[in-house]
Design an enzyme around this catalytic site. Structure first.
Site, PDB file in Angstrom:
ATOM      1  N   GLY A 198       0.834  -1.206   0.000  1.00  0.00           N
ATOM      2  CA  GLY A 198       0.000   0.000   0.000  1.00  0.00           C
ATOM      3  C   GLY A 198       0.867   1.255   0.000  1.00  0.00           C
ATOM      4  O   GLY A 198       1.846   1.321   0.739  1.00  0.00           O
ATOM      5  N   ARG A 211       0.822  -4.853  -5.120  1.00  0.00           N
ATOM      6  CA  ARG A 211       0.837  -6.018  -4.228  1.00  0.00           C
ATOM      7  C   ARG A 211       1.042  -7.212  -5.166  1.00  0.00           C
ATOM      8  O   ARG A 211       0.159  -7.547  -5.942  1.00  0.00           O
ATOM      9  CB  ARG A 211      -0.478  -6.138  -3.473  1.00  0.00           C
ATOM     10  CG  ARG A 211      -0.823  -4.912  -2.617  1.00  0.00           C
ATOM     11  CD  ARG A 211      -1.958  -5.243  -1.667  1.00  0.00           C
ATOM     12  NE  ARG A 211      -2.657  -4.074  -1.169  1.00  0.00           N
ATOM     13  CZ  ARG A 211      -2.292  -3.363  -0.103  1.00  0.00           C
ATOM     14  NH1 ARG A 211      -1.195  -3.677   0.548  1.00  0.00           N
ATOM     15  NH2 ARG A 211      -3.016  -2.336   0.307  1.00  0.00           N
ATOM     16  N   ASP A 249       5.112  -4.758   6.351  1.00  0.00           N
ATOM     17  CA  ASP A 249       5.685  -6.064   6.718  1.00  0.00           C
ATOM     18  C   ASP A 249       5.586  -7.100   5.593  1.00  0.00           C
ATOM     19  O   ASP A 249       6.457  -7.945   5.445  1.00  0.00           O
ATOM     20  CB  ASP A 249       5.110  -6.582   8.036  1.00  0.00           C
ATOM     21  CG  ASP A 249       3.615  -6.812   7.977  1.00  0.00           C
ATOM     22  OD1 ASP A 249       2.972  -6.318   7.034  1.00  0.00           O
ATOM     23  OD2 ASP A 249       3.097  -7.504   8.874  1.00  0.00           O
ATOM     24  N   THR A 274       3.984   2.569   6.165  1.00  0.00           N
ATOM     25  CA  THR A 274       2.584   2.132   6.098  1.00  0.00           C
ATOM     26  C   THR A 274       1.762   2.988   7.040  1.00  0.00           C
ATOM     27  O   THR A 274       2.190   3.254   8.176  1.00  0.00           O
ATOM     28  CB  THR A 274       2.409   0.645   6.488  1.00  0.00           C
ATOM     29  OG1 THR A 274       1.006   0.408   6.724  1.00  0.00           O
ATOM     30  CG2 THR A 274       3.165   0.254   7.734  1.00  0.00           C
ATOM     31  N   ASP A 331      -0.653   2.068   8.627  1.00  0.00           N
ATOM     32  CA  ASP A 331      -1.127   1.242   9.746  1.00  0.00           C
ATOM     33  C   ASP A 331      -0.213   1.320  10.971  1.00  0.00           C
ATOM     34  O   ASP A 331      -0.652   1.057  12.087  1.00  0.00           O
ATOM     35  CB  ASP A 331      -1.258  -0.230   9.313  1.00  0.00           C
ATOM     36  CG  ASP A 331      -2.168  -0.397   8.111  1.00  0.00           C
ATOM     37  OD1 ASP A 331      -3.040   0.469   7.903  1.00  0.00           O
ATOM     38  OD2 ASP A 331      -1.992  -1.379   7.366  1.00  0.00           O
ATOM     39  N   ASP A 351       1.944  -0.675  11.983  1.00  0.00           N
ATOM     40  CA  ASP A 351       1.933  -1.953  12.701  1.00  0.00           C
ATOM     41  C   ASP A 351       3.234  -2.733  12.539  1.00  0.00           C
ATOM     42  O   ASP A 351       3.235  -3.959  12.510  1.00  0.00           O
ATOM     43  CB  ASP A 351       0.735  -2.798  12.216  1.00  0.00           C
ATOM     44  CG  ASP A 351       0.762  -3.015  10.703  1.00  0.00           C
ATOM     45  OD1 ASP A 351       1.590  -2.384  10.012  1.00  0.00           O
ATOM     46  OD2 ASP A 351      -0.042  -3.823  10.206  1.00  0.00           O
ATOM     47  N   ARG A 386      -5.964  -1.758   9.153  1.00  0.00           N
ATOM     48  CA  ARG A 386      -5.939  -3.223   9.038  1.00  0.00           C
ATOM     49  C   ARG A 386      -6.271  -3.872  10.386  1.00  0.00           C
ATOM     50  O   ARG A 386      -7.304  -3.518  10.953  1.00  0.00           O
ATOM     51  CB  ARG A 386      -4.573  -3.693   8.519  1.00  0.00           C
ATOM     52  CG  ARG A 386      -4.671  -4.790   7.500  1.00  0.00           C
ATOM     53  CD  ARG A 386      -3.306  -5.158   6.980  1.00  0.00           C
ATOM     54  NE  ARG A 386      -2.967  -4.438   5.779  1.00  0.00           N
ATOM     55  CZ  ARG A 386      -3.402  -4.742   4.561  1.00  0.00           C
ATOM     56  NH1 ARG A 386      -4.198  -5.767   4.386  1.00  0.00           N
ATOM     57  NH2 ARG A 386      -3.043  -4.051   3.510  1.00  0.00           N
TER      58      ARG A 386
HETATM   59  O1  F6P Z   1      -2.104  -1.239   4.744  1.00  0.00           O
HETATM   60  C1  F6P Z   1      -2.600  -0.010   4.357  1.00  0.00           C
HETATM   61  C2  F6P Z   1      -4.081  -0.075   4.105  1.00  0.00           C
HETATM   62  O2  F6P Z   1      -4.546   1.204   3.726  1.00  0.00           O
HETATM   63  C3  F6P Z   1      -4.923  -0.619   5.273  1.00  0.00           C
HETATM   64  O3  F6P Z   1      -5.136   0.328   6.278  1.00  0.00           O
HETATM   65  C4  F6P Z   1      -6.170  -1.060   4.566  1.00  0.00           C
HETATM   66  O4  F6P Z   1      -6.816  -2.078   5.282  1.00  0.00           O
HETATM   67  C5  F6P Z   1      -5.635  -1.578   3.255  1.00  0.00           C
HETATM   68  O5  F6P Z   1      -4.359  -0.990   3.060  1.00  0.00           O
HETATM   69  C6  F6P Z   1      -6.498  -1.270   2.067  1.00  0.00           C
HETATM   70  O6  F6P Z   1      -5.945  -1.905   0.963  1.00  0.00           O
HETATM   71  P1  F6P Z   1      -6.357  -1.585  -0.539  1.00  0.00           P
HETATM   72  O7  F6P Z   1      -5.773  -0.264  -0.902  1.00  0.00           O
HETATM   73  O8  F6P Z   1      -5.764  -2.693  -1.313  1.00  0.00           O
HETATM   74  O9  F6P Z   1      -7.845  -1.526  -0.569  1.00  0.00           O
END
Ligand code: F6P
Length: 322
Positions: free
Chosen positions: A11, A72, A103, A126, A128, A130, A172
């Site tokens: 992300g 990804r 991670d 990130t 998050d 985390d 997340r």
């Molecule tokens: O990891 C970053 C994040 O924005 C999370 O907070 C969220 O759950 C996820 O990515 C959303 O992913 P995507 O952009 O693939 O919808």
């Protein structure tokens, strides 16, 4: 070492560009040339590279997103995918790699380093936050400030109409964004994945608040919390209190926008530190910030250890929002 590669993966978040700038300029300072790999590990597999120079990273420190783009990449999780990526690195004589991401990206970086002997350093980025081994990941502060701006605006309309709002933030399976946004935004309640919430008790508190003259209530919900998404929680609160509840899901706006000063400084320090680690001959490491000092940890620490959420913030929110 004469040449390194750099990629952003997973992300995107604000501050990635500042990190790219720091890596490229610090590498050039150390006499290295730099290849930018487009779209993360996918670009490495598909041989999508651009040469980076001083001016290729000019004027980007204040921009969100990532000029290298990101992805990804599932193929990188296969043996054949990694093999193709290693072939690309060999073909371009890239002797070290900086991976900017979360991670999931670090797992890929660890594979490259541990199994394929590619010197690799991770830079945590990130929203998050985390990732163990760093107090803050790049992008987190900007995301919190973006969410906070939204909460402040929602507070205006909520107080005008004496309404209750449930605001969902990202994160997340972690409640870092929710906790900091909630504390800074004066939220009445914060629901995070790390701790179960007694909805009955929460509703009684909300009703009591209105009875003593509160004009608004804002409940911040982390997307990964146990009680469900914002709409489900709003329904449950509505059923218990009889209040008309409004929902706002903040979503991907938390990932974009001009990075805060804190994120730009963090990205600049960590990007430079990553290059220094490669120059020193280190590999399979992550650079992070702990108590405002740059610290180095093993890459696998990022996912083998669960970063602890500061639950005392939840208690503080409880006291301050009474
Ligand atoms: O990891 C970053 C994040 O924005 C999370 O907070 C969220 O759950 C996820 O990515 C959303 O992913 P995507 O952009 O693939 O919808």
């Amino acid at each position: 070492m004469e040449k390194i590669g750099i990629l952003t993966s997973g992300g995107d978040c604000s501050g990635m560009n500042a990190a790219i700038r720091a890596v490229v300029r610090c590498a050039i300072y150390h006499g290295l040339s730099v290849s930018g790999i487009k779209r993360g590990f996918e670009g490495l597999i598909q041989n999508q590279l651009v040469e980076m120079d001083l001016s290729s990273v000019g004027g980007i420190i204040n921009h969100g997103g990532t000029i290298l783009e990101t992805a990804r990449c599932l193929e990188f999780k296969t043996e054949a995918g990694i093999k193709k990526a290693v072939d690309t690195l060999k073909k371009h004589r890239i002797e070290g790699l900086v991976v900017i991401g979360g991670d999931g990206s670090f797992r890929g970086a660890h594979e490259l380093s541990a199994k394929w002997s590619v010197p690799t350093i991770g830079v945590p980025a990130t929203i998050d936050n985390d990732i163990a081994g760093t107090d803050y990941a790049i992008g987190f502060d900007t995301a919190v400030n973006t969410a906070l701006q939204a909460v402040d605006k929602i507070r205006d309309t909520a107080s005008s109409l004496r309404r209750l709002f449930v605001v969902e933030v990202m994160g997340r399976q972690a409640g870092f964004i929710a906790l900091e946004t909630g504390l800074a935004g004066g939220a009445e309640e914060v629901l995070i994945p790390e701790k179960d919430t007694d909805l009955e008790k929460m509703c009684k508190k909300i009703v009591k608040g209105y009875q003593r003259g509160k004009r608004s209530s804002i409940i911040i919900v982390a997307e990964g919390n146990e009680s469900g998404g914002a709409f489900r929680i709003a329904q449950q609160i509505g059923d218990r209190t009889g209040f008309e509840v409004r929902v706002s899901v903040l979503g991907h706006q938390q990932r974009g926008g001009s990075p805060t000063a804190l994120d730009r400084v963090l990205a600049s320090r960590l990007g430079a530190a990553a290059v220094e680690q490669l120059v020193k001959g280190n590999t399979d490491k992550m650079v992070g910030i702990i108590s405002n000092r740059v610290e180095v940890s093993n890459l696998d620490y990022a996912w083998r250890f669960q970063k602890q959420t500061n639950l005392s913030l939840l208690r503080l929110i409880e006291i301050l929002s009474i």
